[in-house]
Design an enzyme around this catalytic site. Structure first.
Site, PDB file in Angstrom:
ATOM      1  N   CYS A 269     -26.478  20.773 -26.472  1.00 52.07           N
ATOM      2  CA  CYS A 269     -27.413  21.090 -27.700  1.00 52.07           C
ATOM      3  C   CYS A 269     -27.893  19.905 -28.337  1.00 52.07           C
ATOM      4  CB  CYS A 269     -26.210  21.430 -28.738  1.00 52.07           C
ATOM      5  SG  CYS A 269     -25.619  23.171 -28.407  1.00 52.07           S
TER       6      CYS A 269
HETATM    7  C1  UDX Z   1     -23.210  20.137 -31.541  1.00 56.83           C
HETATM    8  C2  UDX Z   1     -23.065  20.338 -32.965  1.00 56.83           C
HETATM    9  O1  UDX Z   1     -22.241  19.248 -33.438  1.00 56.83           O
HETATM   10  C3  UDX Z   1     -22.839  21.798 -33.110  1.00 56.83           C
HETATM   11  O2  UDX Z   1     -23.077  22.043 -34.711  1.00 56.83           O
HETATM   12  C4  UDX Z   1     -23.787  22.467 -32.629  1.00 56.83           C
HETATM   13  O3  UDX Z   1     -23.848  23.860 -32.870  1.00 56.83           O
HETATM   14  C5  UDX Z   1     -24.114  22.268 -30.915  1.00 56.83           C
HETATM   15  O4  UDX Z   1     -24.062  20.806 -30.903  1.00 56.83           O
HETATM   16  P1  UDX Z   1     -21.462  19.993 -29.570  1.00 56.83           P
HETATM   17  O5  UDX Z   1     -22.401  19.733 -28.496  1.00 56.83           O
HETATM   18  O6  UDX Z   1     -20.337  20.823 -29.260  1.00 56.83           O
HETATM   19  O7  UDX Z   1     -21.926  20.301 -30.920  1.00 56.83           O
HETATM   20  O8  UDX Z   1     -20.918  18.472 -29.813  1.00 56.83           O
HETATM   21  P2  UDX Z   1     -20.651  17.273 -30.856  1.00 56.83           P
HETATM   22  O9  UDX Z   1     -19.221  17.162 -31.308  1.00 56.83           O
HETATM   23  O10 UDX Z   1     -21.684  17.301 -32.085  1.00 56.83           O
HETATM   24  O11 UDX Z   1     -20.904  15.838 -30.151  1.00 56.83           O
HETATM   25  C6  UDX Z   1     -22.348  15.955 -29.311  1.00 56.83           C
HETATM   26  C7  UDX Z   1     -22.065  14.594 -28.802  1.00 56.83           C
HETATM   27  O12 UDX Z   1     -22.167  13.462 -29.505  1.00 56.83           O
HETATM   28  C8  UDX Z   1     -21.026  14.024 -27.872  1.00 56.83           C
HETATM   29  O13 UDX Z   1     -21.406  13.614 -26.629  1.00 56.83           O
HETATM   30  C9  UDX Z   1     -20.049  13.157 -28.647  1.00 56.83           C
HETATM   31  O14 UDX Z   1     -19.386  12.321 -28.058  1.00 56.83           O
HETATM   32  C10 UDX Z   1     -21.216  12.451 -29.452  1.00 56.83           C
HETATM   33  N1  UDX Z   1     -20.779  11.887 -30.696  1.00 56.83           N
HETATM   34  C11 UDX Z   1     -20.376  12.582 -31.695  1.00 56.83           C
HETATM   35  C12 UDX Z   1     -20.840  10.433 -30.679  1.00 56.83           C
HETATM   36  O15 UDX Z   1     -21.173   9.752 -29.988  1.00 56.83           O
HETATM   37  N2  UDX Z   1     -20.329  10.012 -32.089  1.00 56.83           N
HETATM   38  C13 UDX Z   1     -19.904  10.720 -33.119  1.00 56.83           C
HETATM   39  O16 UDX Z   1     -19.932  10.018 -34.253  1.00 56.83           O
HETATM   40  C14 UDX Z   1     -19.974  12.174 -32.810  1.00 56.83           C
END
Ligand code: UDX
Length: 437
Positions: A269
């Site tokens: 996403c």
């Molecule tokens: C995301 C959105 O959070 C969600 O609301 C939407 O519907 C779909 O996209 P998702 O892709 O499942 O969800 O994962 P998310 O928890 O958002 O993490 C995305 C990426 O960011 C991961 O690689 C995670 O490791 C990274 N991340 C997240 C960070 O590096 N630091 C953070 O503080 C949070």
């Protein structure tokens, strides 16, 4: 009330299972025959915690899954469209699946007296529902929105790895539509099935679409911001990115979440939605200065890891490098846009010997790299004789690692992109990304 759900990926299958467990009659449809077979055998086609048991229960109750959408159009009151809108090679979103579904829905609407509300949950660029989707449905059904069927935009915010929790307890429900009667039908459905204290935003279709992109773009911005500060810390002795994130997160105007510095964001996403937003912005003549910087910062994070490898290990040719964590996040087997994969892609041409471990994503990774890298089921085996390990995904298994687990490494260089171990030991070279030495 009978519910149809078209597209049984993370969003659709979780939603279908939860709604059936809440007592609704649900028909879930997917064009992939193999997927339907797996689901009918009470298994999930991908790893998602808690989903398997919810699915099993739902199939015992009121969930039916099938390849055909006829029944959905003839009998359902609400039809949720949850098919994927992946990224094309040039960064646009691919509407092929969703428009194909709408074409088929339209053709079937032509032959029925049922007038369902069609609810678009898939992420689509602002304007897509009132233009392409509406036109496709109206052309093929020879009926009009508001007279023969309803058309609502209802973006989804669930996270992979937390799909069940987020579907049970969403933080927000957005309902976008032009026709009050149909919007009210969907609002009534949510009020009946969900706690009354969940904020509900009622707006038009295009604003609802933009809310989803604004939300994900902001999350991506937060991560790139903290990664940018983390890179400064790396070069500023005595600074610690986690203390900084904790401190600024206390300011309620900033907030604590999404300030974990790391190897950059991946997944199906954030990278896709950010890119689509940049394209959309350019297309309408608005230079996406900030969003481009967010994307560029994210793409450069992998280089920050390579810089540390170069600094501490030197040339990687014929050296054994271990990567712990392949999925883009913990509690997922999804490797789409995972930074681990990008890192491996950079290390293979340099002729490093790469050993990898992931609790769930080894099989998906094999599809990409085959026998070019070595896969291990046990962390200790992946680390044996290794000259450098890079911790990429914060799986709970890695949080428990002790110094003893690294004893069999030939060279104890630990690059911890998420700072989950925080070792302070003279026998080891421990590098926490974002901790200035
Ligand atoms: C995301 C959105 O959070 C969600 O609301 C939407 O519907 C779909 O996209 P998702 O892709 O499942 O969800 O994962 P998310 O928890 O958002 O993490 C995305 C990426 O960011 C991961 O690689 C995670 O490791 C990274 N991340 C997240 C960070 O590096 N630091 C953070 O503080 C949070």
């Amino acid at each position: 009330m009978k519910i149809g759900i078209i597209g049984l990926g993370f969003v659709g299958l979780t939603f279908a299972s939860i709604l059936a467990n809440k007592g609704n009659h649900v028909i879930g449809v997917d064009s992939n025959k193999k997927k339907i077979e797996i689901i009918n055998s009470k298994k999930t086609p991908f790893y998602e915690p808690e989903l398997q048991k919810n699915l099993k229960n739902a199939l015992k109750k009121k969930l039916i899954v099938s390849e055909k959408i006829q029944d959905v159009v003839e009998t359902c009151d609400l039809i949720f469209v949850t098919v994927g809108t992946p990224m094309t090679s040039n960064g646009n979103i691919d509407l092929k699946n969703i428009l194909n579904v709408c074409k088929n829905l339209g053709k079937l609407l032509l032959k029925t007296n049922n007038s369902p509300v069609i609810i678009i949950k898939s992420t689509v660029i602002p304007g897509t529902t009132v233009n392409q989707i509406k036109n496709t449905l109206e052309k093929n059904s020879k009926k009009k929105v508001g007279d023969g069927f309803g058309l609502i935009t209802n973006p989804e915010f669930l996270r992979e790895g937390k799909a069940v929790e987020d579907t049970l307890y969403p933080h927000l429900i957005v309902i976008g539509g032009i026709n009050d009667k149909n919007r009210d039908k969907v609002i009534k459905f949510y009020k009946k099935n969900y706690r009354s204290n969940i904020p509900l935003v009622s707006t038009n279709n295009t604003t609802a679409e933009m809310i989803k992109y604004a939300n994900n773009s902001f999350l991506a911005t937060k991560i790139s911001f903290i990664n940018n500060i983390s890179n400064l810390c790396q070069k500023t002795p005595e600074t610690n990115i986690d203390d900084i994130a904790n401190a600024i997160g206390i300011d309620p105007r900033i907030g604590k979440q999404f300030l974990n510095a790391g190897p950059g964001f991946g997944g199906s996403c954030l990278p896709k939605d950010l890119k689509a937003m940049i394209k959309f912005s350019k297309r309408i003549g608005e230079e996406p200065i900030l969003l481009k910087a967010v994307e560029e910062t994210n793409m450069l994070q992998v280089k920050k890891i390579l810089e540390q490898i170069d600094k501490y290990l030197g040339k990687v040719k014929n050296k054994k490098i271990t990567i712990l964590g392949l999925s883009f996040k913990e509690e997922s087997d999804d490797i789409r846009e995972s930074v681990s994969i990008k890192l491996i892609e950079k290390l293979i041409p340099k002729q490093a010997i790469i050993s990898v471990h992931d609790p769930k994503a080894n099989e998906n990774t094999k599809i990409i790299f085959g026998d070019k890298i070595l896969y291990f089921k046990k962390i200790d085996d992946a680390l044996k004789e290794s000259q450098c390990v890079i911790i990429m995904t914060p799986w709970k298994q890695y949080l428990k690692l002790k110094k003893i687990n690294f004893q069999k490494m030939r060279n104890k260089i630990i690059i911890d992109t998420r700072r989950i171990l925080n070792f302070k030991d003279n026998e080891m070279t421990y590098i926490g990304l974002g901790i200035g030495k």
